[in-house]
Design a protein around this motif. Structure first.
Motif, PDB file in Angstrom:
ATOM      1  N   ALA A 152     -60.300 -46.558 -13.425  1.00 38.96           N
ATOM      2  CA  ALA A 152     -58.890 -46.929 -13.234  1.00 38.96           C
ATOM      3  C   ALA A 152     -58.786 -47.988 -12.148  1.00 38.96           C
ATOM      4  O   ALA A 152     -58.054 -48.981 -12.296  1.00 38.96           O
ATOM      5  CB  ALA A 152     -58.060 -45.694 -12.864  1.00 38.96           C
ATOM      6  N   ALA A 153     -59.535 -47.795 -11.053  1.00 34.30           N
ATOM      7  CA  ALA A 153     -59.471 -48.738  -9.933  1.00 34.30           C
ATOM      8  C   ALA A 153     -59.987 -50.116 -10.347  1.00 34.30           C
ATOM      9  O   ALA A 153     -59.425 -51.135  -9.941  1.00 34.30           O
ATOM     10  CB  ALA A 153     -60.266 -48.205  -8.745  1.00 34.30           C
TER      11      ALA A 153
ATOM     12  N   ALA B 153     -57.391 -51.814 -12.569  1.00 36.23           N
ATOM     13  CA  ALA B 153     -56.247 -52.177 -11.728  1.00 36.23           C
ATOM     14  C   ALA B 153     -56.592 -53.369 -10.838  1.00 36.23           C
ATOM     15  O   ALA B 153     -55.795 -54.303 -10.703  1.00 36.23           O
ATOM     16  CB  ALA B 153     -55.819 -50.987 -10.873  1.00 36.23           C
TER      17      ALA B 153
ATOM     18  N   MET C 198     -56.548 -56.517 -12.825  1.00 35.17           N
ATOM     19  CA  MET C 198     -55.168 -56.928 -13.111  1.00 35.17           C
ATOM     20  C   MET C 198     -54.527 -57.577 -11.889  1.00 35.17           C
ATOM     21  O   MET C 198     -53.844 -58.597 -11.997  1.00 35.17           O
ATOM     22  CB  MET C 198     -54.319 -55.713 -13.494  1.00 35.17           C
ATOM     23  CG  MET C 198     -54.448 -55.270 -14.928  1.00 35.17           C
ATOM     24  SD  MET C 198     -53.564 -53.723 -15.184  1.00 35.17           S
ATOM     25  CE  MET C 198     -51.876 -54.241 -14.922  1.00 35.17           C
ATOM     26  N   LEU C 199     -54.740 -56.952 -10.712  1.00 35.61           N
ATOM     27  CA  LEU C 199     -54.148 -57.489  -9.484  1.00 35.61           C
ATOM     28  C   LEU C 199     -54.682 -58.873  -9.185  1.00 35.61           C
ATOM     29  O   LEU C 199     -53.933 -59.775  -8.810  1.00 35.61           O
ATOM     30  CB  LEU C 199     -54.437 -56.561  -8.308  1.00 35.61           C
ATOM     31  CG  LEU C 199     -53.512 -55.363  -8.153  1.00 35.61           C
ATOM     32  CD1 LEU C 199     -53.890 -54.552  -6.935  1.00 35.61           C
ATOM     33  CD2 LEU C 199     -52.063 -55.833  -8.044  1.00 35.61           C
TER      34      LEU C 199
ATOM     35  N   ALA D 210     -45.730 -58.338  -7.182  1.00 37.25           N
ATOM     36  CA  ALA D 210     -46.826 -58.768  -8.046  1.00 37.25           C
ATOM     37  C   ALA D 210     -47.715 -57.599  -8.466  1.00 37.25           C
ATOM     38  O   ALA D 210     -48.707 -57.788  -9.149  1.00 37.25           O
ATOM     39  CB  ALA D 210     -47.662 -59.832  -7.339  1.00 37.25           C
TER      40      ALA D 210
ATOM     41  N   ILE E  26     -50.012 -49.381 -10.835  1.00 37.56           N
ATOM     42  CA  ILE E  26     -50.972 -49.533  -9.736  1.00 37.56           C
ATOM     43  C   ILE E  26     -50.356 -49.030  -8.433  1.00 37.56           C
ATOM     44  O   ILE E  26     -51.043 -48.449  -7.591  1.00 37.56           O
ATOM     45  CB  ILE E  26     -51.410 -51.011  -9.629  1.00 37.56           C
ATOM     46  CG1 ILE E  26     -52.102 -51.427 -10.934  1.00 37.56           C
ATOM     47  CG2 ILE E  26     -52.349 -51.226  -8.450  1.00 37.56           C
ATOM     48  CD1 ILE E  26     -52.502 -52.884 -10.984  1.00 37.56           C
TER      49      ILE E  26
ATOM     50  N   LEU F  76     -51.122 -45.551  -8.609  1.00 39.06           N
ATOM     51  CA  LEU F  76     -52.570 -45.314  -8.551  1.00 39.06           C
ATOM     52  C   LEU F  76     -53.114 -45.339  -7.125  1.00 39.06           C
ATOM     53  O   LEU F  76     -53.946 -44.501  -6.766  1.00 39.06           O
ATOM     54  CB  LEU F  76     -53.272 -46.372  -9.414  1.00 39.06           C
ATOM     55  CG  LEU F  76     -54.794 -46.478  -9.278  1.00 39.06           C
ATOM     56  CD1 LEU F  76     -55.450 -45.276  -9.941  1.00 39.06           C
ATOM     57  CD2 LEU F  76     -55.313 -47.761  -9.904  1.00 39.06           C
TER      58      LEU F  76
ATOM     59  N   LEU G  54     -55.541 -42.540  -5.354  1.00 39.16           N
ATOM     60  CA  LEU G  54     -56.873 -42.821  -4.792  1.00 39.16           C
ATOM     61  C   LEU G  54     -56.951 -42.339  -3.343  1.00 39.16           C
ATOM     62  O   LEU G  54     -58.012 -41.927  -2.878  1.00 39.16           O
ATOM     63  CB  LEU G  54     -57.175 -44.319  -4.853  1.00 39.16           C
ATOM     64  CG  LEU G  54     -57.344 -44.906  -6.252  1.00 39.16           C
ATOM     65  CD1 LEU G  54     -57.639 -46.389  -6.179  1.00 39.16           C
ATOM     66  CD2 LEU G  54     -58.445 -44.187  -7.023  1.00 39.16           C
TER      67      LEU G  54
END
Lengths: 272, 309
Positions: A242-243, A246, A249-250, B106, B111, B114, B118
């Motif tokens: 997932a990280a 992500a 994407m970032l 952005a 996320i 997320l 984490l």
């Protein structure tokens, strides 16, 4: 520090702003990148090249680019009409442009699905033509256009309002027709704002979740978007995967916004 | 065809363009808005009211109000502080700071949820078990405080939470995820406004001997109040309507950690369409109120700025 500051509160506002920014935004984002950085390049490659991720990336970036393009065209038309013409209901429509900003994405999602589903208000007619709007990539595109188009209008509107008529008058005096004046004089002035609006809409579309997941139907390899894959990995407790998705994407979003900043500076510099 | 002005189009072109724009806006904005209310009332008033009186809906409204009630004031405080810092002082890294404030725009909402998982999730950096150990002394102290008559009730809920400090799949997670997503709204509204107003008035007040807080409350706040109000309203609308970030951290526990948008999702996925749209009308109504307030605020700011001239 050569000049003494007259206005008080520098230390307090600096301290609070930096602390709060770090706690809420910077440290959590850093944690995400640290988590993703624990994996090697080969592991990144393995995660990002699974068929599911590739299909989702194609759909996310493709539909976002298409939606941002259509938003830009619609946005130019709507802004032009709102700024230049007087007609009954103008103020009301102007206020309604912000609806996609204010309407919660989940509400937008279920509503668009209700409209474009095969038994919906518009979907019914599209179905007769054999067009499947909901539960298809087209649905993703519709939702992203809905979300993105206020960005174009709100970026372009102040530029268009400040745009004086002297250039147009000069061009017309020199014998240019209205069509030529628009394409050769007016439109070039709007290009920087249009590019900014396009990019904002595009960047927002890449990350959009709530309005898309209802209308897309989330069919594996067909209508899954990247944010949905992040959620899916998380639900399987695959934190690293997932990280990584992500973080990728970032980085794409940040690169996009950085590019637009550069381009803007260039264009502004040329105009002056 | 007699053309009166060289800077506008012929009546036919104008009419066509206005028609096209109105059509686009109607199909795109008004139709979905109408659809929310039509779908909500499809099965009549009774079903509509029953869906809102439902226990899970009441709990969802409560969680939504709580999350917004904490994150909006925090972000308002931050927005004012950041705008003061950025517009009243010149320092190195100022433009970097402005870009960092915009950063959450952005970041995908998913996320934004997320990152907290984490940090605080079961396999995160600060899992619940580790935090329970760290907080144990504080938990004992708060529990002891909670036993006092008179003020003890203030600490009882906090004591219970400290003994079992759950963040993810609980209210604190929803609050911090909402705070992340709504972080820039007030600052974004205030920075351009305060920049355009300059700081002459504040400097004059300071020279005349006013204290810092006095200057802020009497001079600055009076000048920015409408912009501030609009920033807070936008922040609140997003806080109450946030879906992606909250859905990642909430765990969808019915009657406990569902916010109103999550409740809408749950109902929709259970094919209770009328109930889902009934709850969605509350959120659509909130959006309409926010848009209406925006027009009111714009009206007032235009008036006050023309008064000054």
């Amino acid at each position: 520090m050569s000049k003494r500051r007259v206005i008080p509160g520098f230390g307090l506002s600096m301290g609070f702003t930096i602390t709060y920014l770090s706690l809420i935004i910077l440290i959590p984002l850093a944690a995400l990148f640290l988590k993703a950085a624990r994996l090697s390049g080969a592991e990144w490659w393995a995660i990002l090249t699974t068929p599911q991720v590739i299909a989702a990336a194609k759909l996310t970036f493709g539909a976002s680019a298409a939606a941002a393009t259509v938003s830009t065209v619609f946005g130019l038309l709507v802004t032009w009409v709102l700024v230049r013409y007087q007609f009954p209901g103008r103020k009301f429509l102007d206020a309604m442009v912000d609806l996609p900003f204010a309407l919660p994405t989940a509400v937008a999602g279920i509503t668009l699905t209700a409209i474009y589903a095969p038994n919906g208000w518009i979907g019914e007619y599209l179905a007769k033509w054999g067009i499947e709007a909901a539960y298809s990539p087209l649905g993703v595109f519709i939702a992203l256009t809905f979300i993105g188009f206020p960005f174009v209008v709100r970026t372009l509107q102040p530029v268009m309002e400040d745009f004086g008529s002297e250039y147009e008058e000069a061009a017309a005096t020199l014998g240019a027709g209205r069509w030529t004046v628009f394409w050769r004089v007016i439109f070039p002035m709007f290009i920087p704002a249009l590019i900014t609006g396009f990019t904002l809409a595009f960047a927002r579309a890449i990350g959009e979740y709530g309005s898309v997941i209802f209308i897309s139907g989330n069919l594996p390899l067909k209508t899954e978007i990247l944010p949905l894959l992040v959620v899916g990995q998380l639900e399987q407790f695959k934190y690293e995967a997932a990280a990584v998705i992500a973080a990728a994407m970032l980085m794409a979003s940040f690169a996009l916004l950085f590019l637009i900043n550069l381009l803007q500076r260039r264009l502004n510099w040329q105009n002056h | 065809m007699s053309q009166r002005s060289v800077t506008t189009e012929s009546a036919v072109v104008r009419f066509l363009l206005i028609g096209a724009a109105v059509l686009v806006l109607s199909l795109f904005l008004l139709l979905p808005l109408a659809a929310v209310f039509v779908e909500a009332f499809r099965k009549g008033w009774e079903v509509f009211l029953a869906s809102l009186h439902d226990e899970a809906a009441a709990s969802a409204i409560k969680v939504t109000l709580l999350a917004a009630g904490i994150s909006v004031p925090l972000n308002t405080l931050f927005g004012v502080s950041a705008a003061w810092l950025v517009t009243k002082f010149k320092f190195r890294g100022r433009s970097l700071l402005v870009s960092l404030i915009d950063l959450p725009f952005a970041v995908s909402p998913v996320i934004a949820g997320l990152v907290w998982v984490l940090l605080f999730g079961a396999r995160g950096w600060f899992p619940q078990t580790a935090m329970a150990d760290t907080f144990a002394p504080a938990a004992r102290f708060t529990a002891w405080l909670a036993q006092h008559q008179g003020f003890g009730w203030l600490f009882s809920d906090f004591a219970i939470w400290l003994a079992d400090p759950k963040i993810i799949f609980a209210l604190p997670g929803i609050v911090i995820a909402t705070t992340f997503v709504t972080f820039p709204f007030v600052a974004r509204e205030l920075i351009p406004l305060m920049e355009s107003q300059g700081s002459d008035q504040e400097e004059a007040a300071v020279t005349l001997g006013a204290s810092g807080w006095h200057v802020f409350f009497r001079v600055t706040l009076a000048n920015i109040k409408w912009g501030l109000l609009y920033g807070v309203l936008l922040c609140n609308a997003r806080a109450m309507g946030e879906f992606g970030a909250v859905s990642v951290v909430s765990g969808h526990i019915r009657g406990e950690t569902n916010t109103l948008p999550l409740h809408v999702e749950v109902l929709y996925n259970e094919y209770q369409f009328s109930a889902a749209f009934a709850c969605a009308t509350l959120l659509a109504f909130l959006a309409l109120v926010t848009l209406g307030m925006k027009s009111v605020v714009e009206h007032f700011t235009r008036h006050t700025s023309s008064d000054h001239k």
